[in-house]
Scaffold this motif. Structure first.
Motif, PDB file in Angstrom:
ATOM      1  N   LEU A  22      31.478  -9.792  -3.995  1.00 30.06           N
ATOM      2  CA  LEU A  22      31.166  -9.248  -2.293  1.00 30.06           C
ATOM      3  C   LEU A  22      30.181  -8.659  -1.329  1.00 30.06           C
ATOM      4  O   LEU A  22      29.375  -8.363  -0.287  1.00 30.06           O
ATOM      5  N   TYR A  23      30.363  -7.070  -2.187  1.00 30.29           N
ATOM      6  CA  TYR A  23      29.692  -6.353  -2.110  1.00 30.29           C
ATOM      7  C   TYR A  23      28.387  -6.865  -2.078  1.00 30.29           C
ATOM      8  O   TYR A  23      28.058  -6.104  -1.103  1.00 30.29           O
ATOM      9  N   GLU A  24      27.675  -7.335  -2.886  1.00 30.12           N
ATOM     10  CA  GLU A  24      26.481  -8.076  -3.373  1.00 30.12           C
ATOM     11  C   GLU A  24      25.775  -8.486  -1.945  1.00 30.12           C
ATOM     12  O   GLU A  24      24.563  -8.900  -1.925  1.00 30.12           O
ATOM     13  N   ARG A  25      26.375  -8.647  -1.213  1.00 28.45           N
ATOM     14  CA  ARG A  25      26.114  -9.774  -0.150  1.00 28.45           C
ATOM     15  C   ARG A  25      26.594  -9.946   1.027  1.00 28.45           C
ATOM     16  O   ARG A  25      25.542 -10.075   2.637  1.00 28.45           O
ATOM     17  N   LEU A  26      27.305  -8.715   1.297  1.00 30.69           N
ATOM     18  CA  LEU A  26      27.265  -8.342   2.812  1.00 30.69           C
ATOM     19  C   LEU A  26      26.290  -7.799   3.392  1.00 30.69           C
ATOM     20  O   LEU A  26      25.782  -6.502   2.799  1.00 30.69           O
ATOM     21  N   PRO A  27      25.819  -7.421   4.034  1.00 35.27           N
ATOM     22  CA  PRO A  27      24.631  -6.263   5.102  1.00 35.27           C
ATOM     23  C   PRO A  27      25.173  -5.621   5.262  1.00 35.27           C
ATOM     24  O   PRO A  27      26.326  -5.321   5.423  1.00 35.27           O
ATOM     25  N   ALA A  28      24.324  -4.855   5.118  1.00 34.97           N
ATOM     26  CA  ALA A  28      24.212  -2.834   5.510  1.00 34.97           C
ATOM     27  C   ALA A  28      25.213  -2.311   6.566  1.00 34.97           C
ATOM     28  O   ALA A  28      26.255  -1.952   6.248  1.00 34.97           O
ATOM     29  N   LEU A 102      40.051 -16.129   3.682  1.00 30.78           N
ATOM     30  CA  LEU A 102      38.866 -16.180   3.385  1.00 30.78           C
ATOM     31  C   LEU A 102      38.627 -16.444   1.402  1.00 30.78           C
ATOM     32  O   LEU A 102      39.305 -16.266   1.435  1.00 30.78           O
ATOM     33  N   ARG A 103      38.834 -18.088   1.235  1.00 28.09           N
ATOM     34  CA  ARG A 103      38.807 -18.392  -0.139  1.00 28.09           C
ATOM     35  C   ARG A 103      38.200 -17.904  -1.063  1.00 28.09           C
ATOM     36  O   ARG A 103      36.899 -17.436  -0.429  1.00 28.09           O
ATOM     37  N   ASN A 104      39.017 -16.885  -2.311  1.00 27.48           N
ATOM     38  CA  ASN A 104      37.939 -17.007  -3.339  1.00 27.48           C
ATOM     39  C   ASN A 104      36.754 -17.539  -3.589  1.00 27.48           C
ATOM     40  O   ASN A 104      36.227 -19.156  -2.647  1.00 27.48           O
ATOM     41  N   ALA A 105      35.067 -17.672  -4.134  1.00 27.67           N
ATOM     42  CA  ALA A 105      34.290 -18.137  -4.248  1.00 27.67           C
ATOM     43  C   ALA A 105      33.571 -17.369  -5.091  1.00 27.67           C
ATOM     44  O   ALA A 105      33.774 -16.351  -6.073  1.00 27.67           O
ATOM     45  N   ILE A 106      32.490 -18.349  -6.393  1.00 31.07           N
ATOM     46  CA  ILE A 106      31.752 -18.254  -7.161  1.00 31.07           C
ATOM     47  C   ILE A 106      30.300 -18.817  -7.109  1.00 31.07           C
ATOM     48  O   ILE A 106      29.767 -19.337  -5.329  1.00 31.07           O
ATOM     49  N   GLU A 107      29.400 -18.086  -7.883  1.00 35.18           N
ATOM     50  CA  GLU A 107      28.338 -18.649  -8.230  1.00 35.18           C
ATOM     51  C   GLU A 107      28.459 -20.716  -8.727  1.00 35.18           C
ATOM     52  O   GLU A 107      28.875 -20.406  -9.791  1.00 35.18           O
ATOM     53  N   ILE A 297      30.421 -16.067   2.126  1.00 31.94           N
ATOM     54  CA  ILE A 297      29.804 -14.799   2.819  1.00 31.94           C
ATOM     55  C   ILE A 297      29.600 -15.275   4.604  1.00 31.94           C
ATOM     56  O   ILE A 297      29.959 -13.750   5.231  1.00 31.94           O
ATOM     57  N   LEU A 298      29.119 -16.367   4.507  1.00 28.62           N
ATOM     58  CA  LEU A 298      29.145 -16.545   6.087  1.00 28.62           C
ATOM     59  C   LEU A 298      30.483 -16.796   6.978  1.00 28.62           C
ATOM     60  O   LEU A 298      29.937 -15.948   7.896  1.00 28.62           O
ATOM     61  N   GLU A 299      31.807 -16.841   6.584  1.00 24.51           N
ATOM     62  CA  GLU A 299      33.031 -16.733   7.207  1.00 24.51           C
ATOM     63  C   GLU A 299      33.038 -14.961   6.819  1.00 24.51           C
ATOM     64  O   GLU A 299      33.868 -14.411   8.415  1.00 24.51           O
ATOM     65  N   VAL A 301      30.711 -12.351   7.468  1.00 22.29           N
ATOM     66  CA  VAL A 301      30.090 -11.685   7.890  1.00 22.29           C
ATOM     67  C   VAL A 301      30.235 -12.319   9.653  1.00 22.29           C
ATOM     68  O   VAL A 301      30.764 -11.293  10.802  1.00 22.29           O
ATOM     69  N   ALA A 302      30.842 -13.576   9.774  1.00 24.63           N
ATOM     70  CA  ALA A 302      31.493 -13.795  11.307  1.00 24.63           C
ATOM     71  C   ALA A 302      32.985 -13.340  11.507  1.00 24.63           C
ATOM     72  O   ALA A 302      32.982 -12.997  12.812  1.00 24.63           O
ATOM     73  N   LEU A 303      33.770 -12.617  10.436  1.00 25.41           N
ATOM     74  CA  LEU A 303      34.752 -12.669  11.498  1.00 25.41           C
ATOM     75  C   LEU A 303      34.809 -11.217  11.496  1.00 25.41           C
ATOM     76  O   LEU A 303      35.395 -10.402  12.479  1.00 25.41           O
ATOM     77  N   MET A 304      33.507 -10.222  10.594  1.00 23.52           N
ATOM     78  CA  MET A 304      33.415  -9.106  10.564  1.00 23.52           C
ATOM     79  C   MET A 304      32.911  -8.722  11.525  1.00 23.52           C
ATOM     80  O   MET A 304      33.443  -8.137  13.228  1.00 23.52           O
ATOM     81  N   GLU A 305      32.102  -9.699  12.244  1.00 23.26           N
ATOM     82  CA  GLU A 305      31.033  -9.461  13.486  1.00 23.26           C
ATOM     83  C   GLU A 305      32.045  -9.446  14.978  1.00 23.26           C
ATOM     84  O   GLU A 305      32.194  -9.140  15.858  1.00 23.26           O
ATOM     85  N   ASP A 306      32.844 -10.561  14.703  1.00 23.03           N
ATOM     86  CA  ASP A 306      34.281 -10.948  15.773  1.00 23.03           C
ATOM     87  C   ASP A 306      34.955  -9.792  16.259  1.00 23.03           C
ATOM     88  O   ASP A 306      34.934  -9.256  17.209  1.00 23.03           O
ATOM     89  N   LEU A 307      35.008  -9.117  14.864  1.00 30.09           N
ATOM     90  CA  LEU A 307      36.291  -7.663  14.980  1.00 30.09           C
ATOM     91  C   LEU A 307      35.341  -6.953  15.381  1.00 30.09           C
ATOM     92  O   LEU A 307      36.319  -5.800  16.156  1.00 30.09           O
ATOM     93  N   LEU A 308      34.452  -6.384  15.229  1.00 27.58           N
ATOM     94  CA  LEU A 308      33.369  -5.908  16.235  1.00 27.58           C
ATOM     95  C   LEU A 308      33.331  -5.536  17.428  1.00 27.58           C
ATOM     96  O   LEU A 308      33.581  -5.141  18.449  1.00 27.58           O
ATOM     97  N   ARG A 309      33.071  -7.282  17.759  1.00 27.29           N
ATOM     98  CA  ARG A 309      31.998  -7.311  19.142  1.00 27.29           C
ATOM     99  C   ARG A 309      33.942  -7.107  20.248  1.00 27.29           C
ATOM    100  O   ARG A 309      34.099  -6.731  21.496  1.00 27.29           O
ATOM    101  N   ALA A 310      35.374  -7.311  19.183  1.00 28.47           N
ATOM    102  CA  ALA A 310      36.655  -7.243  20.173  1.00 28.47           C
ATOM    103  C   ALA A 310      36.913  -5.524  20.546  1.00 28.47           C
ATOM    104  O   ALA A 310      37.246  -5.647  21.584  1.00 28.47           O
ATOM    105  N   ARG A 311      35.593  -4.609  19.585  1.00 27.65           N
ATOM    106  CA  ARG A 311      36.747  -3.564  19.184  1.00 27.65           C
ATOM    107  C   ARG A 311      35.285  -2.389  20.670  1.00 27.65           C
ATOM    108  O   ARG A 311      35.484  -1.402  22.127  1.00 27.65           O
TER     109      ARG A 311
END
Length: 313
Positions: A22-28, A102-107, A297-299, A301-311
């Protein structure tokens, strides 16, 4: 961000791999904006916090979530399956609207043709999840099938808990001495993924409740027929693709049921009917799509962006 002191730096288990991926893929900007806490709450940063739950609701650490005031410290609770979310609601009284799945994921594991000479079985998780059932069952099935072999990748060393292996030394010794079992201990995820490409069956008589199961997800992406019990989140995670049998508490009865299921699976792989090949092809397509980091990762990002907008509103 995922705080360094939240991680067990000696551990290379599924939870730790998930955090790393997750950490490798999240935007900074999102890594900086949030504190992501993987199950164990130790330090709290002055920023929105996501509590990423990998543990069972019965675990001691999870019990703190009974307290509504404790839960208010987190912008969101993240679960890895709906089964897990349901358990937190039923056992701890955590409202559904405080969490997101948010389910687990793999390559996805690259496809590779399986050998038609014999049947390779694999077990690639820690020993307390059913290795003590698998090994005697496999040894017995060797009397019925001359062309089967088993690779065992199993040790608590992946968690940095080598002392816990002592309780399983007897079953490890059986693995080391049996001519058709190869015991590999703890190895890298890359080595396990390569072994899964060659394996036909993931033999998994699960006796430990799973909130998800990275081992199962990777096995199914690798095109392995999975023989497993119906315990906990395995039915949800396997999405009806596994050769699943009813879990029972009594381990002797469990072994008998598992032996029959595994025997039938070995015969099926040997026969290699077209419908099995179609099922395994569809299985791989499903798991590569729905448990893929590109979509997960899109899920996030979408959740985190929604939480930021709500704040901000």
């Amino acid at each position: 961000m995922i705080e360094k002191n939240e991680l067990n730096l000696n551990s290379r288990g599924g939870t730790e791999l998930m955090q790393e991926w997750l950490y490798e893929r999240l935007p900074a900007h999102l890594k900086d904006a949030f504190q992501i806490i993987p199950s164990r709450v130790r330090t709290l940063a002055d920023k929105p916090r996501l509590l990423w739950l990998h543990d069972l609701a019965e675990d001691r650490e999870a019990g703190r979530l009974k307290d509504a005031e404790f839960r208010k410290q987190f912008a969101r609770l993240i679960y890895v399956t709906h089964w897990q979310m349901q358990r937190y609601n039923t056992l701890l009284g955590v409202p559904f609207d405080e969490g997101t799945v948010l389910r687990n994921a793999i390559e996805p594991i690259p496809p590779k043709a399986k050998s038609k000479n014999g049947v390779k079985l694999i077990y690639h998780t820690t020993p307390h999840r059913g290795l003590n059932i698998l090994v005697p069952v496999f040894i017995k099935l060797c009397e019925l099938h001359e062309d089967i072999e088993l690779d065992v990748y199993s040790s608590f060393k992946i968690y940095g808990w080598e002392a816990r292996d002592k309780a399983f030394e007897q079953v490890f010794d059986l693995c080391r001495t049996h001519p058709k079992i190869r015991y590999h201990g703890a190895v890298s995820n890359a080595e396990v993924r390569a072994a899964l490409q060659d394996a036909h069956i993931f033999a998994f008589p699960s006796i430990h409740p799973e909130t998800s199961c990275i081992a199962l997800i990777e096995a199914m992406s690798a095109g392995c027929l999975t023989v497993c019990s119906s315990l906990a989140a395995l039915p949800e995670t396997s999405a009806n693709f596994a050769a699943m049998y009813q879990y029972v508490d009594d381990q002797q009865a469990h072994g008998s049921i598992f032996a029959q299921a595994l025997h039938q699976a070995i015969k099926l792989v040997k026969a290699a009917p077209d419908d099995l090949q179609q099922q395994l092809k569809l299985q791989k397509q499903f798991f590569d799509r729905f448990y893929n980091w590109d979509s997960r990762i899109l899920e996030w990002v979408a959740l985190m962006e929604d939480l930021l907008r709500a704040r901000r509103s």
